[in-house]
Design a protein around this motif. Sequence first.
Motif, mmCIF file in Angstrom:
data_model
loop_
_atom_site.group_PDB
_atom_site.id
_atom_site.type_symbol
_atom_site.label_atom_id
_atom_site.label_comp_id
_atom_site.label_asym_id
_atom_site.label_seq_id
_atom_site.Cartn_x
_atom_site.Cartn_y
_atom_site.Cartn_z
ATOM 1 N N HIS A 78 -25.412 0.145 -3.636
ATOM 2 C CA HIS A 78 -26.270 1.217 -3.137
ATOM 3 C C HIS A 78 -27.427 0.614 -2.345
ATOM 4 O O HIS A 78 -28.129 -0.282 -2.837
ATOM 5 N N LEU A 79 -27.597 1.064 -1.113
ATOM 6 C CA LEU A 79 -28.706 0.598 -0.277
ATOM 7 C C LEU A 79 -30.007 1.100 -0.885
ATOM 8 O O LEU A 79 -30.243 2.306 -0.989
ATOM 9 N N GLY A 85 -31.397 13.994 1.186
ATOM 10 C CA GLY A 85 -31.379 12.895 2.137
ATOM 11 C C GLY A 85 -30.014 12.235 2.183
ATOM 12 O O GLY A 85 -29.044 12.710 1.590
ATOM 13 N N THR A 86 -29.956 11.130 2.903
ATOM 14 C CA THR A 86 -28.701 10.404 3.086
ATOM 15 C C THR A 86 -28.659 9.197 2.167
ATOM 16 O O THR A 86 -29.464 8.271 2.305
ATOM 17 N N SER A 87 -27.736 9.224 1.234
ATOM 18 C CA SER A 87 -27.509 8.099 0.343
ATOM 19 C C SER A 87 -26.454 7.186 0.962
ATOM 20 O O SER A 87 -25.414 7.649 1.425
ATOM 21 N N THR A 88 -26.708 5.885 0.988
ATOM 22 C CA THR A 88 -25.820 4.941 1.658
ATOM 23 C C THR A 88 -25.253 3.944 0.659
ATOM 24 O O THR A 88 -25.991 3.370 -0.146
ATOM 25 N N LEU A 124 -23.738 11.621 1.942
ATOM 26 C CA LEU A 124 -23.327 10.301 1.492
ATOM 27 C C LEU A 124 -22.667 9.567 2.648
ATOM 28 O O LEU A 124 -21.767 10.103 3.297
ATOM 29 N N THR A 125 -23.118 8.365 2.933
ATOM 30 C CA THR A 125 -22.527 7.541 3.983
ATOM 31 C C THR A 125 -21.975 6.268 3.353
ATOM 32 O O THR A 125 -22.727 5.497 2.739
ATOM 33 N N LEU A 126 -20.668 6.065 3.499
ATOM 34 C CA LEU A 126 -20.002 4.865 3.013
ATOM 35 C C LEU A 126 -19.804 3.915 4.192
ATOM 36 O O LEU A 126 -19.320 4.325 5.249
#
Length: 306
Positions: free
Chosen positions: A128-129, A139-142, A200-202
Amino acid sequence: MAVLTPSQPAAAPPEEPAAPPTPGRSGADARFVVPGAALTLLAALLLGFAANLTVLGHIEHARAQQTGFDTLRQQLALGTAPVGRLDANGKQVGLGSPVAVLHIPAIGLREVVFQGTTSGVLTKGPGHLRNTPLPGQPGTSTVLGRQWGYGSPFNHLDELHPGDPITVTTGQGQQQYRVTGIRRAGDPAPTVLHTGQGRLTLITATGGAYTPHGVLRVDADLTSPVQPGPAAGGAISTAERPLEGDPAAWLPVLLWLQALLVAVVAVTWAFRRWGRWQTWIAGLPVLTAIVVALSGAATELLPNLL
Protein backbone atom coordinates in the motif's frame (compact mmCIF):
# COMPACT_ATOMS: atom_id res chain seq x y z
CA MET A 1 71.99 -72.74 -23.38
CA ALA A 2 74.10 -69.67 -23.91
CA VAL A 3 77.44 -69.49 -22.11
CA LEU A 4 78.83 -66.14 -21.06
CA THR A 5 82.44 -65.53 -21.77
CA PRO A 6 84.58 -62.89 -20.08
CA SER A 7 84.34 -60.77 -23.20
CA GLN A 8 80.52 -60.77 -23.09
CA PRO A 9 79.12 -58.67 -20.19
CA ALA A 10 75.75 -59.65 -18.67
CA ALA A 11 72.74 -57.81 -20.09
CA ALA A 12 71.22 -55.22 -17.72
CA PRO A 13 67.58 -55.85 -16.71
CA PRO A 14 65.06 -53.61 -18.49
CA GLU A 15 64.21 -50.43 -16.64
CA GLU A 16 60.58 -49.89 -15.54
CA PRO A 17 58.98 -46.74 -16.95
CA ALA A 18 58.96 -43.94 -14.45
CA ALA A 19 55.53 -43.19 -12.94
CA PRO A 20 54.08 -39.85 -14.00
CA PRO A 21 54.30 -37.19 -11.33
CA THR A 22 51.20 -36.92 -9.18
CA PRO A 23 49.72 -33.46 -9.51
CA GLY A 24 49.44 -31.74 -6.18
CA ARG A 25 47.88 -28.54 -4.88
CA SER A 26 51.34 -27.03 -4.53
CA GLY A 27 51.81 -27.22 -8.30
CA ALA A 28 48.71 -25.15 -9.10
CA ASP A 29 49.41 -22.01 -11.10
CA ALA A 30 48.06 -18.91 -9.37
CA ARG A 31 47.45 -17.35 -12.79
CA PHE A 32 44.65 -19.87 -13.28
CA VAL A 33 43.56 -20.55 -9.70
CA VAL A 34 42.63 -16.96 -8.82
CA PRO A 35 40.60 -16.20 -11.99
CA GLY A 36 38.97 -19.64 -11.74
CA ALA A 37 37.89 -19.02 -8.15
CA ALA A 38 36.59 -15.55 -9.06
CA LEU A 39 34.56 -16.92 -11.97
CA THR A 40 33.18 -19.68 -9.76
CA LEU A 41 32.02 -17.14 -7.17
CA LEU A 42 30.50 -14.96 -9.88
CA ALA A 43 28.61 -17.93 -11.31
CA ALA A 44 27.37 -18.85 -7.83
CA LEU A 45 26.16 -15.28 -7.24
CA LEU A 46 24.34 -15.20 -10.57
CA LEU A 47 22.67 -18.54 -9.81
CA GLY A 48 21.64 -17.28 -6.38
CA PHE A 49 20.36 -14.07 -7.93
CA ALA A 50 18.20 -16.02 -10.41
CA ALA A 51 17.03 -18.39 -7.67
CA ASN A 52 15.91 -15.50 -5.47
CA LEU A 53 13.81 -14.01 -8.26
CA THR A 54 12.23 -17.36 -9.13
CA VAL A 55 12.11 -20.47 -6.94
CA LEU A 56 13.40 -19.14 -3.61
CA GLY A 57 11.54 -15.86 -4.09
CA HIS A 58 8.23 -17.63 -4.58
CA ILE A 59 8.83 -19.68 -1.44
CA GLU A 60 9.70 -16.54 0.53
CA HIS A 61 6.59 -14.82 -0.81
CA ALA A 62 4.35 -17.75 0.17
CA ARG A 63 5.77 -17.79 3.69
CA ALA A 64 5.35 -14.02 4.09
CA GLN A 65 1.75 -14.28 2.88
CA GLN A 66 0.95 -16.98 5.43
CA THR A 67 2.51 -15.16 8.37
CA GLY A 68 0.99 -11.85 7.24
CA PHE A 69 -2.47 -13.39 6.97
CA ASP A 70 -2.19 -14.92 10.45
CA THR A 71 -1.10 -11.59 11.93
CA LEU A 72 -3.84 -9.61 10.21
CA ARG A 73 -6.53 -12.14 11.12
CA GLN A 74 -5.57 -11.82 14.77
CA GLN A 75 -5.64 -8.02 14.55
CA LEU A 76 -9.06 -8.09 12.88
CA ALA A 77 -10.37 -10.34 15.63
CA LEU A 78 -9.01 -8.01 18.33
CA GLY A 79 -10.07 -4.84 16.49
CA THR A 80 -6.50 -3.54 16.33
CA ALA A 81 -5.94 -3.70 12.55
CA PRO A 82 -4.58 -0.37 11.22
CA VAL A 83 -7.05 2.02 9.58
CA GLY A 84 -4.57 4.76 8.72
CA ARG A 85 -0.89 5.66 8.96
CA LEU A 86 -1.01 5.15 12.73
CA ASP A 87 -1.64 1.88 14.55
CA ALA A 88 -3.77 1.27 17.64
CA ASN A 89 -0.97 2.62 19.86
CA GLY A 90 -0.66 5.87 17.93
CA LYS A 91 2.62 4.91 16.28
CA GLN A 92 3.45 4.84 12.57
CA VAL A 93 2.46 1.56 10.95
CA GLY A 94 5.79 -0.09 10.22
CA LEU A 95 6.95 -0.92 6.71
CA GLY A 96 6.00 -4.49 5.90
CA SER A 97 3.08 -4.62 8.34
CA PRO A 98 -0.07 -6.31 6.94
CA VAL A 99 -2.94 -3.86 6.41
CA ALA A 100 -5.48 -5.55 4.11
CA VAL A 101 -6.43 -8.62 2.07
CA LEU A 102 -6.97 -8.09 -1.66
CA HIS A 103 -9.28 -10.50 -3.53
CA ILE A 104 -9.83 -10.40 -7.31
CA PRO A 105 -11.89 -13.46 -8.36
CA ALA A 106 -11.52 -12.80 -12.12
CA ILE A 107 -7.79 -13.64 -12.02
CA GLY A 108 -7.80 -15.90 -8.97
CA LEU A 109 -5.85 -13.47 -6.79
CA ARG A 110 -6.01 -13.37 -3.01
CA GLU A 111 -3.07 -11.55 -1.44
CA VAL A 112 -2.23 -9.89 1.83
CA VAL A 113 -1.35 -6.21 1.29
CA PHE A 114 1.53 -4.80 3.32
CA GLN A 115 2.33 -1.25 4.33
CA GLY A 116 4.90 0.39 2.07
CA THR A 117 6.04 -0.09 -1.50
CA THR A 118 9.82 -0.44 -1.34
CA SER A 119 11.43 -3.30 -3.21
CA GLY A 120 11.97 -5.16 0.05
CA VAL A 121 8.33 -4.86 1.12
CA LEU A 122 7.07 -6.03 -2.27
CA THR A 123 8.97 -9.30 -1.89
CA LYS A 124 6.21 -10.22 0.59
CA GLY A 125 3.30 -9.26 -1.66
CA PRO A 126 1.42 -6.17 -2.84
CA GLY A 127 2.17 -2.97 -0.96
CA HIS A 128 0.00 0.00 0.00
CA LEU A 129 1.40 3.39 -1.03
CA ARG A 130 1.69 5.15 2.33
CA ASN A 131 0.67 8.64 1.20
CA THR A 132 -2.73 7.42 -0.04
CA PRO A 133 -5.77 6.43 2.03
CA LEU A 134 -6.47 2.82 2.87
CA PRO A 135 -9.00 1.02 0.65
CA GLY A 136 -12.58 1.97 1.42
CA GLN A 137 -11.74 5.51 2.55
CA PRO A 138 -12.36 8.71 0.56
CA GLY A 139 -9.85 9.41 -2.18
CA THR A 140 -7.66 7.19 -4.32
CA SER A 141 -6.01 4.28 -2.57
CA THR A 142 -2.97 2.93 -4.43
CA VAL A 143 -1.55 -0.59 -4.23
CA LEU A 144 1.64 -1.71 -6.02
CA GLY A 145 2.58 -5.30 -6.83
CA ARG A 146 5.27 -7.22 -8.69
CA GLN A 147 4.74 -8.50 -12.21
CA TRP A 148 7.12 -11.49 -12.22
CA GLY A 149 9.35 -11.87 -9.18
CA TYR A 150 8.46 -13.08 -5.68
CA GLY A 151 5.15 -14.78 -6.36
CA SER A 152 4.29 -12.51 -9.32
CA PRO A 153 1.00 -11.45 -7.67
CA PHE A 154 0.05 -8.85 -10.33
CA ASN A 155 1.20 -10.84 -13.35
CA HIS A 156 -2.35 -11.17 -14.74
CA LEU A 157 -3.56 -7.69 -13.88
CA ASP A 158 -3.85 -6.80 -17.58
CA GLU A 159 -6.52 -9.51 -18.00
CA LEU A 160 -9.09 -7.58 -15.97
CA HIS A 161 -12.10 -6.03 -17.69
CA PRO A 162 -14.44 -3.19 -16.75
CA GLY A 163 -17.04 -4.42 -14.31
CA ASP A 164 -14.87 -7.08 -12.66
CA PRO A 165 -15.36 -7.01 -8.88
CA ILE A 166 -12.57 -6.42 -6.36
CA THR A 167 -12.89 -6.98 -2.62
CA VAL A 168 -10.49 -5.53 -0.06
CA THR A 169 -10.77 -6.50 3.59
CA THR A 170 -9.39 -3.94 6.04
CA GLY A 171 -9.83 -3.06 9.69
CA GLN A 172 -13.08 -1.33 8.63
CA GLY A 173 -14.64 -4.40 7.02
CA GLN A 174 -15.02 -5.51 3.40
CA GLN A 175 -14.69 -2.81 0.74
CA GLN A 176 -16.23 -3.48 -2.69
CA TYR A 177 -14.90 -2.09 -5.98
CA ARG A 178 -15.69 -2.41 -9.67
CA VAL A 179 -12.99 -2.14 -12.33
CA THR A 180 -13.51 0.88 -14.58
CA GLY A 181 -10.48 0.67 -16.87
CA ILE A 182 -6.86 -0.20 -17.55
CA ARG A 183 -4.26 2.48 -18.27
CA ARG A 184 -0.85 2.33 -19.88
CA ALA A 185 1.63 5.07 -20.66
CA GLY A 186 -0.09 7.87 -22.56
CA ASP A 187 -3.67 6.85 -21.68
CA PRO A 188 -5.90 9.56 -20.19
CA ALA A 189 -6.34 9.70 -16.43
CA PRO A 190 -9.73 8.83 -14.92
CA THR A 191 -12.22 11.51 -13.95
CA VAL A 192 -11.59 13.47 -10.79
CA LEU A 193 -13.31 12.07 -7.71
CA HIS A 194 -16.02 14.08 -6.00
CA THR A 195 -16.18 14.55 -2.26
CA GLY A 196 -17.07 11.30 -0.50
CA GLN A 197 -16.03 9.03 -3.38
CA GLY A 198 -13.34 6.37 -3.31
CA ARG A 199 -11.16 4.70 -5.90
CA LEU A 200 -8.60 1.90 -5.92
CA THR A 201 -5.64 1.98 -8.30
CA LEU A 202 -3.55 -1.17 -8.74
CA ILE A 203 -0.09 -0.65 -10.28
CA THR A 204 2.38 -3.11 -11.77
CA ALA A 205 5.01 -3.18 -14.51
CA THR A 206 4.68 -3.78 -18.23
CA GLY A 207 7.18 -5.55 -20.44
CA GLY A 208 8.64 -9.02 -20.86
CA ALA A 209 9.67 -11.47 -18.16
CA TYR A 210 11.88 -9.70 -15.61
CA THR A 211 12.41 -6.77 -17.99
CA PRO A 212 10.02 -4.01 -16.85
CA HIS A 213 9.93 -0.89 -18.97
CA GLY A 214 6.62 0.79 -18.12
CA VAL A 215 3.73 0.99 -15.69
CA LEU A 216 0.26 -0.55 -15.93
CA ARG A 217 -2.61 0.88 -13.86
CA VAL A 218 -6.01 -0.65 -13.13
CA ASP A 219 -8.65 1.72 -11.77
CA ALA A 220 -11.67 0.56 -9.79
CA ASP A 221 -14.42 2.68 -8.22
CA LEU A 222 -15.70 2.09 -4.70
CA THR A 223 -19.26 0.70 -4.69
CA SER A 224 -19.65 0.00 -0.96
CA PRO A 225 -20.21 2.75 1.63
CA VAL A 226 -17.25 5.07 2.15
CA GLN A 227 -15.44 4.54 5.44
CA PRO A 228 -14.13 7.38 7.59
CA GLY A 229 -10.39 7.78 7.65
CA PRO A 230 -7.62 10.20 8.59
CA ALA A 231 -6.35 12.67 6.03
CA ALA A 232 -3.98 11.03 3.58
CA GLY A 233 -0.76 12.51 2.29
CA GLY A 234 2.72 13.03 3.60
CA ALA A 235 6.18 12.42 2.23
CA ILE A 236 7.41 9.13 0.87
CA SER A 237 10.91 8.10 -0.11
CA THR A 238 12.06 7.71 -3.69
CA ALA A 239 12.37 3.96 -3.11
CA GLU A 240 8.56 3.73 -2.65
CA ARG A 241 7.72 5.10 -6.10
CA PRO A 242 6.91 2.76 -9.02
CA LEU A 243 9.88 1.12 -10.77
CA GLU A 244 12.39 2.32 -8.19
CA GLY A 245 15.01 0.28 -6.35
CA ASP A 246 15.93 0.69 -2.71
CA PRO A 247 19.33 2.40 -2.15
CA ALA A 248 19.21 1.31 1.50
CA ALA A 249 19.89 -2.23 0.28
CA TRP A 250 23.53 -1.30 -0.41
CA LEU A 251 24.42 -1.64 3.28
CA PRO A 252 23.33 -5.30 3.65
CA VAL A 253 24.89 -6.06 0.25
CA LEU A 254 28.27 -4.74 1.43
CA LEU A 255 27.99 -6.57 4.76
CA TRP A 256 27.19 -9.87 3.03
CA LEU A 257 30.09 -9.30 0.63
CA GLN A 258 32.42 -8.99 3.62
CA ALA A 259 30.96 -12.16 5.09
CA LEU A 260 31.53 -13.93 1.78
CA LEU A 261 35.16 -12.77 1.69
CA VAL A 262 35.78 -14.06 5.23
CA ALA A 263 34.12 -17.38 4.39
CA VAL A 264 36.21 -17.82 1.23
CA VAL A 265 39.44 -17.15 3.14
CA ALA A 266 38.40 -19.62 5.85
CA VAL A 267 37.50 -22.31 3.31
CA THR A 268 40.81 -21.79 1.48
CA TRP A 269 42.79 -22.13 4.71
CA ALA A 270 40.83 -25.25 5.72
CA PHE A 271 41.32 -26.76 2.26
CA ARG A 272 45.10 -26.59 2.64
CA ARG A 273 45.29 -27.57 6.32
CA TRP A 274 42.32 -29.87 6.85
CA GLY A 275 41.51 -31.72 3.64
CA ARG A 276 39.33 -31.51 0.56
CA TRP A 277 36.23 -33.46 1.56
CA GLN A 278 36.16 -32.26 5.14
CA THR A 279 36.34 -28.66 3.91
CA TRP A 280 33.55 -29.07 1.38
CA ILE A 281 31.26 -30.81 3.86
CA ALA A 282 31.70 -28.02 6.41
CA GLY A 283 32.12 -25.04 4.09
CA LEU A 284 29.61 -25.61 1.30
CA PRO A 285 26.47 -24.98 3.44
CA VAL A 286 28.00 -21.78 4.82
CA LEU A 287 28.98 -20.49 1.38
CA THR A 288 25.56 -21.38 -0.03
CA ALA A 289 23.72 -19.55 2.75
CA ILE A 290 25.86 -16.43 2.32
CA VAL A 291 25.45 -16.43 -1.47
CA VAL A 292 21.66 -16.76 -1.17
CA ALA A 293 21.48 -13.96 1.40
CA LEU A 294 23.78 -11.71 -0.64
CA SER A 295 21.86 -12.22 -3.88
CA GLY A 296 18.57 -11.72 -2.04
CA ALA A 297 19.76 -8.35 -0.70
CA ALA A 298 20.97 -7.42 -4.19
CA THR A 299 17.50 -8.01 -5.68
CA GLU A 300 16.21 -5.11 -3.57
CA LEU A 301 18.33 -2.78 -5.69
CA LEU A 302 16.18 -3.69 -8.71
CA PRO A 303 12.86 -1.98 -9.63
CA ASN A 304 10.18 -2.76 -7.06
CA LEU A 305 7.60 -3.81 -9.69
CA LEU A 306 9.86 -6.41 -11.33
